[in-house]
Design a protein around this motif. Structure first.
Motif, PDB file in Angstrom:
ATOM      1  N   CYS A  11     -29.922 -29.053 -33.017  1.00 33.20           N
ATOM      2  CA  CYS A  11     -28.765 -29.262 -34.035  1.00 33.20           C
ATOM      3  C   CYS A  11     -28.553 -27.571 -34.363  1.00 33.20           C
ATOM      4  N   GLY A  13     -26.154 -27.162 -36.956  1.00 35.16           N
ATOM      5  CA  GLY A  13     -25.948 -27.204 -38.313  1.00 35.16           C
ATOM      6  C   GLY A  13     -24.344 -27.444 -38.587  1.00 35.16           C
ATOM      7  N   HIS A  14     -23.723 -27.617 -37.656  1.00 36.19           N
ATOM      8  CA  HIS A  14     -22.030 -27.984 -37.526  1.00 36.19           C
ATOM      9  C   HIS A  14     -22.095 -29.369 -37.196  1.00 36.19           C
ATOM     10  N   GLU A  15     -21.683 -30.152 -38.201  1.00 33.61           N
ATOM     11  CA  GLU A  15     -21.725 -31.663 -37.611  1.00 33.61           C
ATOM     12  C   GLU A  15     -20.666 -31.945 -36.550  1.00 33.61           C
ATOM     13  N   ASP A  18     -22.329 -30.535 -33.236  1.00 37.80           N
ATOM     14  CA  ASP A  18     -23.794 -31.093 -32.953  1.00 37.80           C
ATOM     15  C   ASP A  18     -23.093 -32.575 -32.655  1.00 37.80           C
ATOM     16  N   LYS A 123     -26.284 -21.640 -31.227  1.00 40.53           N
ATOM     17  CA  LYS A 123     -27.187 -21.543 -32.192  1.00 40.53           C
ATOM     18  C   LYS A 123     -26.912 -20.248 -33.170  1.00 40.53           C
ATOM     19  N   GLY A 126     -23.583 -21.306 -34.899  1.00 41.11           N
ATOM     20  CA  GLY A 126     -24.150 -21.850 -36.009  1.00 41.11           C
ATOM     21  C   GLY A 126     -24.630 -21.085 -37.267  1.00 41.11           C
ATOM     22  N   GLN A 127     -25.398 -20.143 -36.872  1.00 38.24           N
ATOM     23  CA  GLN A 127     -25.993 -19.030 -37.916  1.00 38.24           C
ATOM     24  C   GLN A 127     -24.489 -18.278 -38.395  1.00 38.24           C
ATOM     25  N   PHE A 130     -22.643 -20.814 -40.662  1.00 38.29           N
ATOM     26  CA  PHE A 130     -23.346 -21.133 -41.874  1.00 38.29           C
ATOM     27  C   PHE A 130     -23.266 -19.935 -42.924  1.00 38.29           C
TER      28      PHE A 130
END
Ligand code: FEO
Length: 135
Positions: A11, A13-15, A18, A123, A126-127, A130
């Motif tokens: 994952c 972290g982004h729905e 993901d 990822k 994703g970071q 976030f």
């Protein structure tokens, strides 16, 4: 038998992303099922086309997110997407002539590409998403 299995460690972290990644895994797992099982190989062509179309859709969504968020590694990430799409396209084309081209070796490559790309490149995105959400 599926040799590719979703793991929540993947994952980012982004729905939305993901969920799309899980769908890519499902489609690839279905291809494994056909390649190692006794199912009609004719399904390979349709399934590969599904995977191809869904991959294009997913990459497009991801690239929009990258542009909106001024993602620093956009060009590099996009190049990886393009290379993968071009390989998948060539594979889908070959499978139209001969469904048996889709063997375990190719599926292992495909799975490994997905896992590596998501684990590293996605990822990083994703970071970035976030961090932006925290601002
Ligand atoms: Fe989820 Fe960069 O592909």
């Amino acid at each position: 038998m599926s040799v590719i299995q979703w793991d929540n460690d993947l994952c980012i972290g982004h729905e939305l992303i993901d969920t799309q990644h899980k769908r890519l895994f499902e489609l690839t797992a279905k291809l494994y099922g056909i390649a190692v099982g006794s199912e009609d190989k004719a399904n390979v062509k349709l399934l590969l086309l599904d995977l191809y179309k869904y991959t294009l859709f997913h990459f497009d969504e991801e690239e929009v997110l990258m542009r909106i968020n001024n993602f620093l590694y956009y060009d590099d990430h996009r190049r990886e997407h393009e290379k993968f799409v071009s390989t998948l396209d060539a594979l889908a084309l070959k499978a139209r002539e001969d469904a048996s081209v889709l063997d375990i070796e190719i599926l292992n490559w495909l799975s490994s590409w997905l896992v590596t790309h998501i684990s590293i490149k996605d990822k990083m995105l994703g970071q970035c998403l976030f961090r932006d959400a925290q601002k």
